[in-house]
Design a protein around this motif. Structure first.
Motif, short mmCIF file in Angstrom:
data_model
loop_
_atom_site.label_atom_id
_atom_site.label_comp_id
_atom_site.label_asym_id
_atom_site.label_seq_id
_atom_site.Cartn_x
_atom_site.Cartn_y
_atom_site.Cartn_z
N SER A 193 1.54 -1.21 0.17
CA SER A 193 -0.05 -0.30 -0.29
C SER A 193 0.27 1.28 -0.26
CB SER A 193 -0.49 0.14 1.14
OG SER A 193 -0.32 0.22 2.20
N CYS A 194 0.26 2.60 -0.67
CA CYS A 194 0.92 3.87 -0.22
C CYS A 194 0.79 3.67 1.16
CB CYS A 194 0.52 4.76 -0.50
SG CYS A 194 1.43 6.72 -0.71
N PHE A 195 0.55 3.71 2.06
CA PHE A 195 0.70 3.75 3.74
C PHE A 195 2.08 3.04 4.10
CE2 PHE A 195 -0.30 3.82 7.96
CZ PHE A 195 -1.41 4.98 8.52
N ASN A 232 4.96 5.06 3.01
CA ASN A 232 5.13 5.86 3.19
C ASN A 232 5.81 5.54 5.04
OD1 ASN A 232 4.98 7.88 1.63
ND2 ASN A 232 2.95 8.48 2.23
N HIS A 287 -0.85 14.11 4.40
CA HIS A 287 -1.79 12.63 4.85
C HIS A 287 -1.35 11.30 6.33
CE1 HIS A 287 -2.98 7.74 4.01
NE2 HIS A 287 -4.09 9.12 3.34
N SER A 296 -0.37 8.66 7.00
CA SER A 296 0.34 7.80 6.39
C SER A 296 1.79 8.87 6.09
CB SER A 296 0.74 7.24 5.41
OG SER A 296 0.11 8.01 4.18
N ASP A 308 4.17 12.86 -2.04
CA ASP A 308 2.99 11.80 -2.18
C ASP A 308 1.57 12.19 -3.29
OD1 ASP A 308 1.01 10.23 -1.98
OD2 ASP A 308 1.08 10.04 0.77
N SER A 321 -1.16 10.05 -4.76
CA SER A 321 -1.47 9.66 -4.44
C SER A 321 -2.94 10.02 -5.22
CB SER A 321 -2.51 9.10 -2.34
OG SER A 321 -1.05 8.10 -2.31
N HIS A 322 -2.92 11.45 -5.09
CA HIS A 322 -4.57 11.91 -5.71
C HIS A 322 -4.58 12.42 -6.58
CE1 HIS A 322 -7.80 10.74 -2.87
NE2 HIS A 322 -6.90 11.46 -1.48
C1 PLP Z 1 -4.99 7.39 -0.10
C2 PLP Z 1 -3.43 7.88 0.03
C3 PLP Z 1 -2.85 7.13 0.84
C4 PLP Z 1 -2.93 5.69 1.06
O1 PLP Z 1 -2.65 4.83 -0.19
P1 PLP Z 1 -3.21 2.84 -0.06
O2 PLP Z 1 -2.61 2.53 -0.79
O3 PLP Z 1 -4.68 3.15 0.19
O4 PLP Z 1 -2.15 2.71 1.83
C5 PLP Z 1 -1.06 7.16 1.24
N1 PLP Z 1 -1.21 8.67 1.32
C6 PLP Z 1 -1.94 9.84 0.26
C7 PLP Z 1 -1.79 11.52 -0.02
C8 PLP Z 1 -3.60 9.19 0.11
O5 PLP Z 1 -4.56 10.09 -0.57
#
Ligand code: PLP
Length: 396
Positions: free
Chosen positions: A110-112, A115, A136, A138, A208, A210-211
Motif C-alpha cells: 500500500s502507499c501507507f 510512507n 496524509h 501515513s 506523495d 496518491s491523489h
Molecule cells: C490514499 C492515500 C494514501 C494511502 O494509500 P493506500 O495505498 O490506500 O495505502 C497515502 N497517501 C495519500 C496522500 C493518500 O491520499
C-alpha cells in the motif's frame, strides 16, 4: 479475558456517536462504478470514490488481471526477497518508473506502507524532515518512526518552510515532504517554489502523489508534470488504490540507489507479503493504457469543469478548481451531514466532511469526479444539489 476493556471501548464509541464522529460503512451490492447499487436496493450515482479515471471496473483491466492469475497464480505466500518476486513484479516496477519519469521503483502492499517504510531507513537523528501540516496520516506515522528532527509548516506556507530550512542547515540531510494533491481541499502543493527552496537550501523533495498519479498533468504523470518540475523531485510515493484501477498496492519511485537501499532496509517491504499477481497484472495494464493515451485524464478534467461551472452558476461556494476534488463549502457541521443525507435520498452518493477531519467551521461536501461520469450523470448531480441546497437554504 478482560471484560473491562470491552465496556470501556463501548463507552468511548457511544461518545463518538454522540459527537457525530462515529463512522458507519455503507454496503455496496455492485462493483465500484459511477452508478452503484446499495445493499438496501437503492441505486445511486457515486460522487465519492477515488475512481478518477473510471478504471476500477474497467473490462480491459479486469481481463488483464484474470489472465495474470491464469498465468501467475493467485498468491506468492512470500515476501519479495525470499521467494516472492516474479517477472511480473519487476515489469511493473519498470513500467511505473518509466511512467513517472524516475530511475527505479519499489512496490509495497500500500502507499501507507511506502510512507511507513521510507523515512526511518533514510533519515537518522543527524537529519531533518520538514512536513506540510496537512500531509496524509501515513506520512505523519512514517515520520514518527524516524529519529530525524521534525518540522511542520503551515499548509503551503513557503515563508515558514524557508525559515525551517535555514534552521536545519546543520543537519546531514534535509527532506521536504508533501502531498502532491491535498485530499480535503483538492489543492495542489506549490512544487515549483518547494523545488526552488530545496535547491537553495540543499534539501531532498518527496511528494506523495496518491491523489494525482494517473490523471493530473498533461499526460497524467501527476503533480510533478502538472507543475513542470519533472526531474526535480527526489522521491515519489503513490497508490494503485485510487486512479490506477483502485485495487490496492503502492510504490515508491526514486534514484536507483535509494530504491536499492530501501529493498535492504525498508521494514514494510522486508516483512510484508508480495503484491498479489492479479493486482500487479491489473496495474501493468493500466500503465499500458495511460502510456498510449491521455484521453481519460483529459476527460476527468473536462467533467470536473462541467460540474464546477454548473455548481458555481447555481450559487454554491466552491474552492477554486485545481483537481478532480471539488469541495462544496457548507461551513456548518450538522448542516453538511444533513445535506449529504438528503442528497443520498435524491440518489447522489456524497459524504459530508466535518471536524476533526477538516478544521472546525469548514464543513463541506467533498465531491470527486470521474472520467467515467457521463454529462447526464453530472447534470443530475447538479440538479440534486440545487434542489437540496435550496431546501436547506445553502443557496438562494
Ligand atoms: C490514499 C492515500 C494514501 C494511502 O494509500 P493506500 O495505498 O490506500 O495505502 C497515502 N497517501 C495519500 C496522500 C493518500 O491520499
Amino acid at each position: 479475558m478482560s471484560k473491562s476493556i470491552n465496556a470501556d471501548l463501548q463507552k468511548q464509541m457511544e461518545e463518538m456517536k454522540t459527537a457525530g464522529v462515529y463512522k458507519t460503512e455503507r454496503i455496496l451490492s455492485t462493483p465500484q462504478s459511477p452508478a452503484l447499487g446499495l445493499a438496501d436496493g437503492q441505486e445511486v450515482l457515486n460522487f465519492c470514490a477515488n475512481n478518477y479515471l473510471g478504471l476500477s471496473n474497467n473490462p480491459e483491466v479486469v481481463k488483464a488481471s484474470q489472465e495474470t492469475m491464469d498465468r501467475w497464480g493467485y498468491g506468492l505466500s512470500s515476501v519479495r526477497f525470499i521467494c516472492g518476486t516474479q517477472e511480473l513484479h519487476t515489469q511493473l516496477e519498470k513500467a511505473v518508473s518509466k511512467f513517472l519519469g524516475m530511475e527505479d521503483t519499489i512496490l509495497y502492499s500500500s502507499c501507507f506502507d511506502a510512507n511507513g517504510g521510507v523515512f526511518e531507513p533514510l533519515l537518522g537523528e543527524d537529519s531533518a524532515i520538514i512536513s506540510d501540516e496537512l500531509n496524509h496520516a501515513s506520512i505523519i506515522d512514517g515520520v514518527r518512526l524516524s529519529k530525524a528532527r521534525r518540522y511542520r509548516y503551515k499548509h503551503s506556507n513557503m515563508e515558514q518552510l524557508e525559515e525551517m530550512l535555514k534552521d536545519c542547515q546543520d543537519a546531514k540531510y534535509r527532506m521536504i515532504v508533501t502531498d502532491g494533491v491535498f485530499s480535503m481541499d483538492g489543492d495542489i502543493a506549490l512544487l515549483p517554489q518547494i523545488c526552488d527552496l530545496a535547491e537553495k537550501y540543499d534539501a531532498l523533495v518527496m511528494v506523495d502523489d496518491s491523489h494525482a498519479t494517473g490523471y493530473l498533468g498533461k499526460t497524467g504523470r501527476g503533480t510533478h508534470e502538472h507543475c513542470g518540475v519533472q526531474g526535480r523531485v527526489d522521491i515519489i510515493t503513490t497508490t494503485f488504490g485510487k486512479a490506477l484501477g483502485g485495487a490496492s498496492g503502492g510504490c515508491l519511485s526514486a534514484s536507483k540507489e535509494i530504491v536499492q537501499f530501501l529493498r535492504q532496509k525498508s521494514r514494510p517491504y522486508l516483512f510484508s507479503n508480495t503484491l498479489a499477481p492479479a493486482v500487479a497484472g491489473g496495474v501493468l495494464k493500466v500503465m499500458e493504457m495511460l502510456s498510449s493515451s491521455s484521453a481519460l485524464c483529459e476527460k476527468v478534467m473536462a467533467n470536473t469543469t462541467r460540474f464546477h461551472k454548473g455548481m458555481s452558476e447555481a450559487g454554491f461556494d466552491l474552492k477554486p478548481m485545481e483537481t478532480a476534488i471539488v469541495p462544496v463549502m457548507v461551513y456548518d457541521e450538522p448542516l453538511a451531514v444533513k445535506m449529504a443525507d438528503m442528497l443520498l435520498k435524491e440518489g447522489i452518493y456524497v459524504i459530508g466532511f466535518t471536524y476533526p477531519v477538516v478544521p472546525m467551521g469548514t464543513a463541506r461536501i467533498r465531491v470527486q469526479i470521474s472520467a467515467a461520469h457521463t454529462d447526464e450523470q453530472i447534470d443530475t448531480a447538479i440538479s440534486a444539489f440545487v434542489k437540496v441546497g435550496k431546501e436547506l437554504k445553502v443557496i438562494k
